[in-house]
Design a protein around this motif. Structure first.
Motif, PDB file in Angstrom:
ATOM      1  N   GLY A  71       0.708  -1.178  -0.241  1.00 25.72           N
ATOM      2  CA  GLY A  71      -0.106   0.031  -0.011  1.00 25.72           C
ATOM      3  C   GLY A  71       0.826   1.271  -0.076  1.00 25.72           C
ATOM      4  O   GLY A  71       0.151   2.444  -0.125  1.00 25.72           O
ATOM      5  N   ILE A  72       2.175   1.450   0.129  1.00 31.79           N
ATOM      6  CA  ILE A  72       2.878   2.521   0.221  1.00 31.79           C
ATOM      7  C   ILE A  72       2.651   3.251  -1.452  1.00 31.79           C
ATOM      8  O   ILE A  72       3.138   2.327  -2.480  1.00 31.79           O
ATOM      9  N   ARG A  73       2.600   4.167  -1.704  1.00 28.30           N
ATOM     10  CA  ARG A  73       2.585   5.106  -2.690  1.00 28.30           C
ATOM     11  C   ARG A  73       3.416   6.169  -2.688  1.00 28.30           C
ATOM     12  O   ARG A  73       3.599   7.048  -3.833  1.00 28.30           O
ATOM     13  N   GLN A  74       4.532   6.426  -1.772  1.00 30.14           N
ATOM     14  CA  GLN A  74       5.386   7.508  -1.624  1.00 30.14           C
ATOM     15  C   GLN A  74       6.466   7.118  -1.168  1.00 30.14           C
ATOM     16  O   GLN A  74       6.642   6.185  -0.174  1.00 30.14           O
ATOM     17  N   PHE A  75       7.724   7.490  -2.035  1.00 27.25           N
ATOM     18  CA  PHE A  75       9.074   6.799  -1.628  1.00 27.25           C
ATOM     19  C   PHE A  75      10.039   8.217  -1.827  1.00 27.25           C
ATOM     20  O   PHE A  75       9.904   8.863  -2.570  1.00 27.25           O
ATOM     21  N   LEU A  76      10.891   8.040  -0.554  1.00 30.46           N
ATOM     22  CA  LEU A  76      12.110   9.077  -0.463  1.00 30.46           C
ATOM     23  C   LEU A  76      13.106   8.334  -0.593  1.00 30.46           C
ATOM     24  O   LEU A  76      13.454   7.709   0.737  1.00 30.46           O
ATOM     25  N   ASP A  77      14.107   8.368  -1.647  1.00 30.35           N
ATOM     26  CA  ASP A  77      15.311   7.586  -1.393  1.00 30.35           C
ATOM     27  C   ASP A  77      16.365   8.705  -1.558  1.00 30.35           C
ATOM     28  O   ASP A  77      16.742   9.325  -2.377  1.00 30.35           O
ATOM     29  N   ILE A  78      17.036   8.624  -0.297  1.00 27.09           N
ATOM     30  CA  ILE A  78      18.461   9.330  -0.150  1.00 27.09           C
ATOM     31  C   ILE A  78      19.706   8.630  -0.280  1.00 27.09           C
ATOM     32  O   ILE A  78      19.825   7.477   0.255  1.00 27.09           O
ATOM     33  N   GLY A  79      20.571   9.205  -1.147  1.00 29.24           N
ATOM     34  CA  GLY A  79      21.631   8.432  -1.644  1.00 29.24           C
ATOM     35  C   GLY A  79      21.535   7.639  -2.493  1.00 29.24           C
ATOM     36  O   GLY A  79      22.028   6.458  -2.635  1.00 29.24           O
ATOM     37  N   THR A  80      20.807   8.253  -3.599  1.00 27.57           N
ATOM     38  CA  THR A  80      20.273   7.434  -4.891  1.00 27.57           C
ATOM     39  C   THR A  80      21.417   6.658  -5.560  1.00 27.57           C
ATOM     40  O   THR A  80      21.235   5.525  -6.008  1.00 27.57           O
ATOM     41  N   GLY A  81      22.434   7.357  -5.790  1.00 24.40           N
ATOM     42  CA  GLY A  81      23.605   6.948  -6.802  1.00 24.40           C
ATOM     43  C   GLY A  81      23.359   6.941  -8.066  1.00 24.40           C
ATOM     44  O   GLY A  81      22.204   7.460  -8.538  1.00 24.40           O
ATOM     45  N   ILE A  82      24.042   6.585  -9.250  1.00 23.80           N
ATOM     46  CA  ILE A  82      24.161   6.540 -10.391  1.00 23.80           C
ATOM     47  C   ILE A  82      22.731   5.676 -10.828  1.00 23.80           C
ATOM     48  O   ILE A  82      22.752   4.412 -10.430  1.00 23.80           O
ATOM     49  N   PRO A  83      21.939   6.147 -11.854  1.00 24.19           N
ATOM     50  CA  PRO A  83      21.015   5.151 -12.198  1.00 24.19           C
ATOM     51  C   PRO A  83      21.339   3.932 -12.696  1.00 24.19           C
ATOM     52  O   PRO A  83      22.393   3.896 -13.622  1.00 24.19           O
ATOM     53  N   THR A  84      20.694   2.894 -12.409  1.00 26.31           N
ATOM     54  CA  THR A  84      20.952   1.561 -13.002  1.00 26.31           C
ATOM     55  C   THR A  84      19.319   0.834 -12.993  1.00 26.31           C
ATOM     56  O   THR A  84      18.844   0.789 -12.024  1.00 26.31           O
ATOM     57  N   GLU A  85      19.078   0.361 -14.116  1.00 25.56           N
ATOM     58  CA  GLU A  85      17.826  -0.107 -14.359  1.00 25.56           C
ATOM     59  C   GLU A  85      17.679  -1.530 -13.946  1.00 25.56           C
ATOM     60  O   GLU A  85      18.585  -2.232 -14.404  1.00 25.56           O
TER      61      GLU A  85
END
Length: 269
Positions: A71-85
């Motif tokens: 049920g979580i619909r909001q995310f805060l990601d700190i220290g994301t890093g370089i995008p990796t799919e």
């Protein structure tokens, strides 16, 4: 919703950077010889450096999937890093197309790739903010433009806390961020440990220190204290590879020894 176009950035290639080293371990191309050099030196201490990065990434996928399914619909990601799919927003929006995600990092090379982070579903939103993890007030103020802090949020600090020493206020940082989260929110953490090879861990920490960086490896007990006052989701604080493996693809690693990283997800009542 989309973010602003990334501005021109200056990237210091004279010394290694954890985000670029992590990219190298994952097989990415957004790193420099100085990053590869140090990564190779770390591999000489523990040949499973690439496996550590892969196992941590897989934990992020599973935890995000679990949160979206619950049920979580909001995310805060700190220290994301370089995008990796696939990235966090892609995992979340596969389950919940209306999910809203805010990424945060202070590394200029991540800013340079922000456009790749901002591809959202039409129903949801992704945003990127450039801010230092040690400035939670700045992060929370900017994240509040996209996220509704009156509704549950999943806050993730993945493979970040081992770059913050206790004297730098690692625990205080987590507490200040969690304090702002509403009831029903979750805290998602992972970090490397020296529990299984104290001698090698000490050498790795010294290597970081010699280059002006911090590597604060914590025991399971030390790591668990970050979740104080919260309700840990089963199986509690575990090896990263052991946290709900049924939710994602297995990561094959050589040998029988554990990959030295802990992870956990906890709910704020």
């Amino acid at each position: 919703m989309t973010g602003q176009a990334p501005r021109a950035v200056e990237i210091d290639t004279s010394k290694p950077h954890p985000a670029r080293m992590y990219d190298w371990f994952l097989g990415g191309k957004d790193n420099y010889p100085v990053d590869e050099q140090m990564a190779q030196q770390l591999l000489a201490l523990d040949s499973r450096g690439r496996d550590m990065a892969r196992v941590n990434r897989a934990f992020m996928h599973r935890a995000t999937r679990w949160l979206a399914e619950n049920g979580i619909r909001q995310f805060l990601d700190i220290g994301t890093g370089i995008p990796t799919e696939p990235n966090l927003h892609q995992i979340a929006q596969r389950t919940a197309p209306d999910a809203r995600i805010v990424y945060c990092d202070n590394d200029p090379i991540v800013l340079a790739h922000a456009a790749a982070l901002l591809r959202s579903t039409p129903q949801g939103a992704t945003e990127y903010i450039q801010a230092d993890a040690r400035k939670p007030a700045v992060i929370l103020e900017q994240a509040g433009r996209v996220l509704d802090f009156g509704k549950p949020i999943a806050l993730s600090l993945l493979a970040l806390l081992h770059f913050l020493d206790d004297e730098d206020g690692a625990a205080e940082l987590v507490d200040r961020l969690v304090e702002r989260l509403p009831s029903g929110s979750y805290l998602v953490l992972s970090q490397t440990t020296g529990d299984f090879d104290p001698e090698g861990a000490a050498k790795a920490s010294a290597m970081y220190k010699a280059r002006g960086m911090t590597l604060r490896l914590r025991s399971q007990a030390e790591f668990t204290t970050f979740f104080h006052g919260l309700e840990l989701v089963e199986p509690g604080v575990s090896l990263s590879a052991d946290w709900h493996p049924e939710l994602g693809e297995a990561v094959d690693v050589p040998g029988d020894g554990p990959i030295p990283g802990y992870a956990g997800v906890a709910r704020k009542a």
